[in-house]
Motif scaffolding. Structure first.
Motif, mmCIF file in Angstrom:
data_model
loop_
_atom_site.group_PDB
_atom_site.id
_atom_site.type_symbol
_atom_site.label_atom_id
_atom_site.label_comp_id
_atom_site.label_asym_id
_atom_site.label_seq_id
_atom_site.Cartn_x
_atom_site.Cartn_y
_atom_site.Cartn_z
ATOM 1 N N PHE A 173 2.371 7.321 7.903
ATOM 2 C CA PHE A 173 3.592 7.002 7.163
ATOM 3 C C PHE A 173 4.589 6.161 7.970
ATOM 4 C CE2 PHE A 173 7.950 8.045 5.834
ATOM 5 C CZ PHE A 173 7.906 7.534 4.548
ATOM 6 N N PRO A 174 4.809 6.442 9.265
ATOM 7 C CA PRO A 174 5.748 5.581 10.017
ATOM 8 C C PRO A 174 5.362 4.102 9.999
ATOM 9 C CG PRO A 174 5.292 7.584 11.256
ATOM 10 C CD PRO A 174 4.347 7.574 10.094
ATOM 11 N N ILE A 175 4.062 3.806 10.040
ATOM 12 C CA ILE A 175 3.620 2.400 9.995
ATOM 13 C C ILE A 175 3.879 1.805 8.616
ATOM 14 C CG2 ILE A 175 1.605 0.877 10.155
ATOM 15 C CD1 ILE A 175 0.474 2.756 12.250
ATOM 16 N N ASN A 209 -0.150 -7.673 0.689
ATOM 17 C CA ASN A 209 -0.199 -6.769 1.837
ATOM 18 C C ASN A 209 1.028 -5.876 1.955
ATOM 19 O OD1 ASN A 209 -2.716 -7.731 2.757
ATOM 20 N ND2 ASN A 209 -1.740 -9.460 3.793
ATOM 21 N N LEU A 210 2.031 -6.082 1.121
ATOM 22 C CA LEU A 210 3.196 -5.196 1.155
ATOM 23 C C LEU A 210 2.780 -3.789 0.709
ATOM 24 C CD1 LEU A 210 6.061 -7.455 -0.254
ATOM 25 C CD2 LEU A 210 5.599 -6.837 2.118
ATOM 26 N N GLY A 248 -0.961 -0.468 -2.358
ATOM 27 C CA GLY A 248 -1.305 0.909 -2.688
ATOM 28 C C GLY A 248 -1.108 1.889 -1.547
ATOM 29 N N ASP A 249 -0.431 1.461 -0.476
ATOM 30 C CA ASP A 249 -0.185 2.356 0.662
ATOM 31 C C ASP A 249 1.053 3.221 0.461
ATOM 32 O OD1 ASP A 249 -2.366 1.237 2.003
ATOM 33 O OD2 ASP A 249 -1.136 -0.383 2.811
ATOM 34 N N ARG A 273 7.140 5.671 -6.700
ATOM 35 C CA ARG A 273 8.057 6.821 -6.753
ATOM 36 C C ARG A 273 8.610 7.134 -5.373
ATOM 37 N NH1 ARG A 273 7.324 12.275 -5.969
ATOM 38 N NH2 ARG A 273 8.743 13.675 -7.116
ATOM 39 N N ASP A 274 7.734 7.200 -4.374
ATOM 40 C CA ASP A 274 8.191 7.482 -3.011
ATOM 41 C C ASP A 274 9.101 6.373 -2.494
ATOM 42 O OD1 ASP A 274 6.765 9.815 -3.030
ATOM 43 O OD2 ASP A 274 5.064 9.026 -1.888
ATOM 44 N N ALA A 275 8.751 5.131 -2.820
ATOM 45 C CA ALA A 275 9.578 4.003 -2.386
ATOM 46 C C ALA A 275 10.973 4.083 -3.013
ATOM 47 C CB ALA A 275 8.901 2.690 -2.767
ATOM 48 N N SER A 276 11.036 4.520 -4.266
ATOM 49 C CA SER A 276 12.336 4.647 -4.938
ATOM 50 C C SER A 276 13.196 5.705 -4.263
ATOM 51 C CB SER A 276 12.129 4.999 -6.421
ATOM 52 O OG SER A 276 11.383 4.003 -7.081
ATOM 53 N N TRP A 277 12.578 6.807 -3.857
ATOM 54 C CA TRP A 277 13.314 7.842 -3.125
ATOM 55 C C TRP A 277 13.817 7.319 -1.783
ATOM 56 C CZ3 TRP A 277 15.567 12.046 -4.662
ATOM 57 C CH2 TRP A 277 15.088 12.729 -5.785
#
Length: 351
Positions: free
Chosen positions: A52-54, A127-128, A133-134, A138-142
């Motif tokens: 996740f950090p990457i 590649n973003l 799909g990385d 939903r997680d990005a919105s949070w």
């Protein structure tokens, strides 16, 4: 083992298909060649989870994050009344306090743009993290929501370090970043308004805002407004002018390699309307002229400097500007404006 395979009579269609496959597999087995290693390794590569950090680091658009991180200490040095006042605890505290919320706001703006542009990014920037799909939408919105809330809270929570300059930089960037990406505004659909957003954020809010913050938090002048420094302080005025023009180049150059996706999404950028070649050439010439003119100005100012130290500093900046202009000119000669990879590499060279 391989001989005990029951086939239909040799003349049948099935035997004509299966026998060569069995023979080939038998020969590979006799030679010690694995028939499943490549498949298994490919599957394991595709199923490998990226830490996740990457993913988060990629999501921040690191080149913009690094640009913001360098701008804040640089503007503190520019705002300092003397060389001695730079190397103080108050200056370091002011830099660190402004750094965290500004980087969070940078994450909000670049992250929001990715959340709202998933389908376009699947074409232009596959590649973003979200497009690849990385990272789920939903997680990005949070992430962007938490970044926005944390940034605005940290920027105003301290009674003395939460200066008007810092608040102007954060709120101004946040509002324009939101209007740039989110409907019903979605200003990125309109070339002039999209360019205005980037110029205002990079040229005015960041430069003048953090300059005023440095004056108030580090150098003891809390009463003057951002507009006051923008209109009366030559250093603030010229830095805002430089990065305002630089912002125009960034705003238009970033669209040159993205024409394919923008056409699909009906986003009529200048590159779509006018052509990639014309926008690329015009922006390259504008940026080279900017570096040459500021380089010549600094070299001229070095000759009039009241001290050798100041003359040396101005000379270094002037020579660096000229070298940057030469570098941009050289890099551009090998770039095909209609090749997205070449243009993107050149764009990153500008950063």
């Amino acid at each position: 083992r391989h001989s005990r395979i029951y086939l239909k009579p040799p003349g049948s269609r099935q035997s004509a298909i299966i026998l060569p496959l069995v023979t080939a597999r038998h020969n590979r087995a006799m030679l010690g060649i694995s028939t499943t290693t490549n498949v298994d390794s490919a599957e394991s590569e595709s199923n490998k989870t990226i830490p996740f950090p990457i993913v988060l680091w990629r999501f921040t658009r690191p080149h913009t994050l690094i640009g913001s991180a360098l701008a804040i200490p640089a503007l503190h040095v520019l705002a300092a009344p003397s060389f001695q006042s730079v190397a103080t605890v108050s200056t370091l505290v002011s830099i660190l306090y402004a750094m965290v919320p500004s980087l969070l706001m940078n994450l909000y703006i670049t992250g929001l743009n990715q959340v709202t542009d998933v389908e376009i990014d699947k074409i232009n920037k596959p590649n973003l993290p979200i497009a690849a799909g990385d990272l789920s939408k939903r997680d990005a919105s949070w992430i962007v929501a938490l970044a926005l809330i944390s940034s605005l809270w940290m920027g105003s929570s301290h009674p003395t370090l939460g200066t008007r300059g810092l608040k102007t930089a954060l709120w101004g960037s946040g509002i324009l970043g939101t209007m740039y990406s989110l409907p019903p505004f979605r200003l990125k659909r309109f070339p002039l308004l999209a360019a205005f957003c980037i110029v205002a954020v990079r040229g005015t809010f960041i430069n003048a805002g953090f300059f005023a913050h440095a004056k108030a938090a580090a150098f003891g002048n809390p009463n003057a407004s951002v507009l006051h420094y923008l209109l009366t302080d030559r250093a603030c005025m010229l830095s805002s002018l430089f990065f305002g023009i630089f912002g125009i180049v960034i705003a238009l150059m970033k669209d040159v390699p993205d024409v394919k996706g923008d056409l699909v999404a009906n986003v009529k950028t200048f590159s779509v309307r006018i052509g990639q070649g014309r926008i690329f050439g015009t922006m390259k010439n504008l940026l080279v002229s900017l570096f040459y003119s500021f380089g010549a100005s600094f070299l001229y100012a070095a000759m009039q400097a009241p001290s050798r130290v100041l003359a040396s500093c101005r000379s270094i900046v002037g020579i660096s500007c000229v070298v940057a202009g030469l570098s941009i000119n050289k890099q551009a000669t090998t770039v095909d404006p209609e090749d997205p990879k070449q243009v993107y590499t050149f764009y990153m060279h500008l950063w």
